[in-house]
Design an enzyme around this catalytic site. Sequence first.
Site, PDB file in Angstrom:
ATOM      1  N   ASP A 196      35.283  30.643  42.210  1.00 52.17           N
ATOM      2  CA  ASP A 196      35.436  31.578  43.325  1.00 52.17           C
ATOM      3  C   ASP A 196      34.130  32.352  43.514  1.00 52.17           C
ATOM      4  OD1 ASP A 196      36.350  33.130  45.345  1.00 52.17           O
ATOM      5  OD2 ASP A 196      38.066  33.955  44.285  1.00 52.17           O
ATOM      6  N   SER A 242      36.516  42.717  45.682  1.00 48.84           N
ATOM      7  CA  SER A 242      36.199  41.322  45.374  1.00 48.84           C
ATOM      8  C   SER A 242      34.750  41.003  45.718  1.00 48.84           C
ATOM      9  CB  SER A 242      37.107  40.383  46.160  1.00 48.84           C
ATOM     10  OG  SER A 242      38.430  40.462  45.699  1.00 48.84           O
ATOM     11  N   HIS A 275      36.397  33.564  48.224  1.00 51.15           N
ATOM     12  CA  HIS A 275      37.515  33.921  49.100  1.00 51.15           C
ATOM     13  C   HIS A 275      37.166  35.043  50.078  1.00 51.15           C
ATOM     14  CE1 HIS A 275      38.483  36.974  45.878  1.00 51.15           C
ATOM     15  NE2 HIS A 275      38.775  37.697  46.943  1.00 51.15           N
TER      16      HIS A 275
END
Length: 304
Positions: free
Chosen positions: A112, A192, A81
Amino acid sequence: VVGVVKRTAPAVVSIVATKDVPVVEQFFTDPFSDDPFFQRFFGDSGLRVPQFRQKGTEERTIGSGTGFIVSSDGLIVTNKHVVSDATADYTVFLNDGTKLAARVLARDPTQDLAIVKVDRGDLATIPLGNSAEVSIGQTAIAIGNALGEFSNTVSVGIVSGLNRTVVASGGGVTEQLQELIQTDAAINPGNSGGPLLDLRGAVIGINVAMAQGAENIGFAIPVNEAKRAIESVKATGRIIYPFLGVRYVTVTKTIQSERKLPVDYGALIGGDAENPAIVADSPAARAGLRAGDIMVEFGGTRID
């Protein structure tokens, strides 16, 4: 912890996404300017209505995250993402401030995860640990580009849970993440894709999500889930998954009894109107598998 940070921080990078976006300007018009009758008898109405129009484009930052270098020739692991926009340009900032253009080599179709590449050699790397050996209560260290602004921010906590399943959402996308490591080491937006480390300085997870409205509940993808993707990219340049093309239920004694099946093990092929049992044009379809079939062996190995 200080030693781990000194050894690993040079291999933690910030990833910034930029894109040409429209520049919109406001202007005002007379709503009756195109009405000949009104103009003939009344002239300028004096009214001004705001309108908007595009005036070119400009490059803007549309997102940022973290990654870590796993090979000295520039392979970087991050979250999918973080680099999801296929039309954006990506820039990697090293710990010393060096700015490098980056390209996305592969986005994992089921997790992911993504692999990014920069064209530079002799880069610092972080060793990959073994997430199968992670224990609840052990120390965990997170490093990342917190809030997309504070690069190489370090937070420390413990592994507070294992095998978690969460539904994560952001950027208009919602996905279910499974078998995650839970930690109370602070994970913020921008973290992230960064590494979750053990006290040896080895990566045990890839930071991926945080629980909103909670105190220090964050999640990381186990590093063992990323190892196969890394090796696949090294070998083939992309992430490859073996694909059969069936939906199935694992047969148990209970399912055997309920459905009156001839065996109490195997994989019962089945689906519904929205999710067909056999994916069209898949290897399973070409092999002649059908809904209701039970696969009991695969390559001579019993399926249980």
